[in-house]
Design a protein around this motif. Structure first.
Motif, PDB file in Angstrom:
ATOM      1  N   SER A   1       1.582  20.900  -4.964  1.00 34.79           N
ATOM      2  CA  SER A   1       1.318  19.580  -5.551  1.00 34.79           C
ATOM      3  C   SER A   1       0.752  18.619  -4.517  1.00 34.79           C
ATOM      4  O   SER A   1      -0.048  17.748  -4.849  1.00 34.79           O
ATOM      5  CB  SER A   1       2.602  19.008  -6.161  1.00 34.79           C
ATOM      6  OG  SER A   1       3.122  19.885  -7.144  1.00 34.79           O
ATOM      7  N   LEU A   2       1.156  18.766  -3.267  1.00 34.18           N
ATOM      8  CA  LEU A   2       0.654  17.892  -2.207  1.00 34.18           C
ATOM      9  C   LEU A   2      -0.819  18.143  -1.903  1.00 34.18           C
ATOM     10  O   LEU A   2      -1.491  17.280  -1.320  1.00 34.18           O
ATOM     11  CB  LEU A   2       1.479  18.085  -0.934  1.00 34.18           C
ATOM     12  CG  LEU A   2       2.913  17.542  -0.960  1.00 34.18           C
ATOM     13  CD1 LEU A   2       3.674  18.015   0.268  1.00 34.18           C
ATOM     14  CD2 LEU A   2       2.921  16.023  -1.041  1.00 34.18           C
TER      15      LEU A   2
ATOM     16  N   LYS B   1       5.995  15.858 -11.845  1.00 34.34           N
ATOM     17  CA  LYS B   1       5.875  16.894 -12.870  1.00 34.34           C
ATOM     18  C   LYS B   1       5.210  18.139 -12.283  1.00 34.34           C
ATOM     19  O   LYS B   1       5.638  19.276 -12.536  1.00 34.34           O
ATOM     20  CB  LYS B   1       5.066  16.374 -14.051  1.00 34.34           C
ATOM     21  CG  LYS B   1       4.958  17.370 -15.206  1.00 34.34           C
ATOM     22  CD  LYS B   1       4.297  16.728 -16.407  1.00 34.34           C
ATOM     23  CE  LYS B   1       4.308  17.679 -17.602  1.00 34.34           C
ATOM     24  NZ  LYS B   1       3.725  17.061 -18.812  1.00 34.34           N
ATOM     25  N   CYS B   2       4.175  17.921 -11.485  1.00 34.22           N
ATOM     26  CA  CYS B   2       3.515  19.045 -10.820  1.00 34.22           C
ATOM     27  C   CYS B   2       4.479  19.761  -9.875  1.00 34.22           C
ATOM     28  O   CYS B   2       4.451  20.995  -9.758  1.00 34.22           O
ATOM     29  CB  CYS B   2       2.287  18.563 -10.053  1.00 34.22           C
ATOM     30  SG  CYS B   2       0.912  18.046 -11.103  1.00 34.22           S
ATOM     31  N   CYS B   3       5.337  18.997  -9.208  1.00 34.89           N
ATOM     32  CA  CYS B   3       6.326  19.600  -8.313  1.00 34.89           C
ATOM     33  C   CYS B   3       7.247  20.540  -9.085  1.00 34.89           C
ATOM     34  O   CYS B   3       7.579  21.631  -8.613  1.00 34.89           O
ATOM     35  CB  CYS B   3       7.156  18.517  -7.618  1.00 34.89           C
ATOM     36  SG  CYS B   3       6.271  17.601  -6.345  1.00 34.89           S
ATOM     37  N   LEU B   4       7.665  20.108 -10.270  1.00 36.70           N
ATOM     38  CA  LEU B   4       8.562  20.933 -11.070  1.00 36.70           C
ATOM     39  C   LEU B   4       7.880  22.204 -11.562  1.00 36.70           C
ATOM     40  O   LEU B   4       8.500  23.264 -11.644  1.00 36.70           O
ATOM     41  CB  LEU B   4       9.086  20.136 -12.272  1.00 36.70           C
ATOM     42  CG  LEU B   4       9.993  18.944 -11.963  1.00 36.70           C
ATOM     43  CD1 LEU B   4      10.420  18.266 -13.251  1.00 36.70           C
ATOM     44  CD2 LEU B   4      11.210  19.374 -11.159  1.00 36.70           C
TER      45      LEU B   4
ATOM     46  N   LEU C   1      11.162  21.084 -20.570  1.00 33.73           N
ATOM     47  CA  LEU C   1      12.273  20.798 -19.668  1.00 33.73           C
ATOM     48  C   LEU C   1      11.843  19.881 -18.525  1.00 33.73           C
ATOM     49  O   LEU C   1      12.582  18.964 -18.134  1.00 33.73           O
ATOM     50  CB  LEU C   1      12.836  22.106 -19.111  1.00 33.73           C
ATOM     51  CG  LEU C   1      14.249  22.064 -18.518  1.00 33.73           C
ATOM     52  CD1 LEU C   1      15.241  21.468 -19.494  1.00 33.73           C
ATOM     53  CD2 LEU C   1      14.689  23.473 -18.123  1.00 33.73           C
ATOM     54  N   SER C   2      10.643  20.102 -17.985  1.00 36.41           N
ATOM     55  CA  SER C   2      10.157  19.227 -16.915  1.00 36.41           C
ATOM     56  C   SER C   2       9.966  17.804 -17.437  1.00 36.41           C
ATOM     57  O   SER C   2      10.274  16.830 -16.739  1.00 36.41           O
ATOM     58  CB  SER C   2       8.849  19.761 -16.333  1.00 36.41           C
ATOM     59  OG  SER C   2       7.809  19.715 -17.292  1.00 36.41           O
TER      60      SER C   2
ATOM     61  N   SER D   1      -2.690  16.603 -18.619  1.00 35.02           N
ATOM     62  CA  SER D   1      -1.296  17.035 -18.547  1.00 35.02           C
ATOM     63  C   SER D   1      -0.606  16.912 -19.894  1.00 35.02           C
ATOM     64  O   SER D   1       0.424  17.515 -20.130  1.00 35.02           O
ATOM     65  CB  SER D   1      -0.534  16.200 -17.505  1.00 35.02           C
ATOM     66  OG  SER D   1      -0.399  14.879 -17.936  1.00 35.02           O
ATOM     67  N   ASN D   2      -1.171  16.095 -20.795  1.00 33.61           N
ATOM     68  CA  ASN D   2      -0.563  15.920 -22.099  1.00 33.61           C
ATOM     69  C   ASN D   2      -1.074  16.921 -23.129  1.00 33.61           C
ATOM     70  O   ASN D   2      -0.663  16.884 -24.276  1.00 33.61           O
ATOM     71  CB  ASN D   2      -0.812  14.495 -22.597  1.00 33.61           C
ATOM     72  CG  ASN D   2      -0.043  13.463 -21.808  1.00 33.61           C
ATOM     73  OD1 ASN D   2       1.129  13.264 -22.035  1.00 33.61           O
ATOM     74  ND2 ASN D   2      -0.712  12.815 -20.865  1.00 33.61           N
TER      75      ASN D   2
END
Length: 415
Positions: free
Chosen positions: A357-358, A347-350, A204-205, A193-194
């Protein structure tokens, strides 16, 4: 309406000759309700109802003693069947079995009341997009008025986004290797993710996530989120509670075994025990975790006994209590990794949405999936509205922070 009215109506209709005074008032009220349920384009039905329940005509019929309440009630029921929402079909059909004229009129009036509420809810729902758009335009216009008077009004917002961009270009620090609970450091998904391209959506997230870690003493809170600060603080508190809850469940599961942790009743009991002590966690985390560790240990012992499984040894019991008590420390490895993984989920939700994401929850979070879904949806709703209002400002700021070669898009949209 009160029982007195219906008793009085019954007396009037039972008189010789019948007195239709209250009945006429009631029929007029019913006509107005039926008319209020019509859509603007239903002109034919409007004319039909006005003619069938015309007040002057009904009054003349009553004066001649020829007012047929039975036929009028059947007409009203037919019209209700035509106009009601599917959820009211059964209630309207039930009215057809009522033979008492007063009881039927009373039932009609009650169901019409429910149909009025259905129409109100439908109207609100249909107007919601327009109301939301109006709210967005109004909030943006008011902020622009303030910005015109205070040119530096976006200074804190710019600094907030600059910090988010800097965080994304700084190599992440990883916790130490796993402890005895079996929790490892960041998963490959977390590490990856980085390495995402630096885009406005990603920056923004990251900025929104940083708000959940905001230092209360830092007065440079983004100007564009001042109105949401209280709600963000509530989400931050909810996130901390879920971090502790997931940590407790993870430690407990490593000692109680898959059979016990596969029991929904056991997991629910663990959740209730933990949530009951969360109010005491912030002021006295050590005391709260000491009490909780003893309760969890007793519950595991009793549950293992009830299921005919081997009890924990004294060494394992002592280790369980010790690890649970260590969750009180912010630097606790289990708690740190769970905290990182909840942030990854948010972050995944955004970026992807809550439901997607779930489908791929990071390890250790499956026990709190319902609670995470609620938190994620609240966070997404807040950030989406904020972006709809302040998106144009974010776009201009991010143009100065993201090198053109790195930017995947130049306009901020709802994540």
């Amino acid at each position: 309406m009160h029982n007195d009215f219906w008793d009085h109506l019954k007396e009037q209709l039972s008189a010789t000759p019948p007195d239709f005074g209250c009945a006429l008032d009631l029929l007029n009220d019913i006509k107005e309700i039926l008319l209020s349920l019509l859509l603007p384009r239903q002109n034919h039905l409007r004319s039909e109802i006005e003619a069938a329940l015309d007040a002057d005509f009904l009054k003349q019929e009553a004066e001649r003693g020829a007012l047929d309440l039975s036929s009028l009630s059947k007409y009203i029921l037919n019209m209700m069947t035509l106009l009601c929402a599917p959820v009211r079909d059964e209630a309207v059909q039930t009215l057809e079995d009522i033979t008492d004229p007063v009881g039927l009129l009373r039932g009609i009036f009650q169901v019409l009341g429910l149909m009025k509420m259905d129409m109100v809810n439908y109207t609100i729902q249909s107007l919601q997009p327009q109301l939301q758009e109006h709210s967005i335009q109004y909030e943006r216009a008011k902020f622009q008025e303030q910005l015109d008077q205070q040119p530096g009004l976006l200074n804190h917002t710019t600094k907030w986004l600059a910090q988010a961009a800097a965080d994304l270009t700084t190599p992440p620090t990883c916790p130490d290797s796993a402890d005895s609970s079996g929790v490892a450091g960041p998963s490959p998904k977390e590490a990856a993710s980085n390495s995402e391209p630096l885009s406005p959506a990603v920056v923004l997230s990251e900025g929104f996530l940083n708000l959940l870690l905001w230092d209360p003493e830092n007065e440079e809170f983004p100007e564009t989120l001042q109105m949401d600060r209280t709600r963000l603080q509530e989400l931050e508190a909810q996130l901390q509670q879920l971090t502790v809850l997931a940590s407790v469940l993870l430690v407990a599961s490593s000692f109680s075994g898959s059979v016990l942790c596969g029991s929904p009743q056991f997991v629910d009991k663990m959740k209730r025990l933990t949530k009951a002590l969360m109010e005491e966690f912030n002021p006295r985390p050590e005391d709260a975790m000491q009490t909780l560790s003893e309760q969890v240990s007793q519950e595991i012992h009793q549950s293992l006994k009830n299921m005919g499984l081997a009890a924990l040894s004294s060494d394992n019991t002592a280790s369980l209590i010790r690890q649970l008590q260590n969750i009180a420390k912010k630097e606790n490895r289990v708690r740190s990794v769970i905290d990182q993984r909840i942030h990854l989920f948010l972050k995944c939700c955004l970026l992807l949405g809550v439901q997607r994401s779930l489908l791929d929850l990071p390890g250790g979070l499956t026990f709190i999936e319902p609670e995470l879904a609620e938190l994620g949806q609240k966070f997404v709703n807040l950030t989406q509205h904020n972006q709809q209002v302040f998106g144009p400002y974010y776009t201009e700021i991010l143009k100065t922070l993201i090198p053109p070669g790195q930017a995947l898009q130049t306009k901020v949209e709802a994540l």
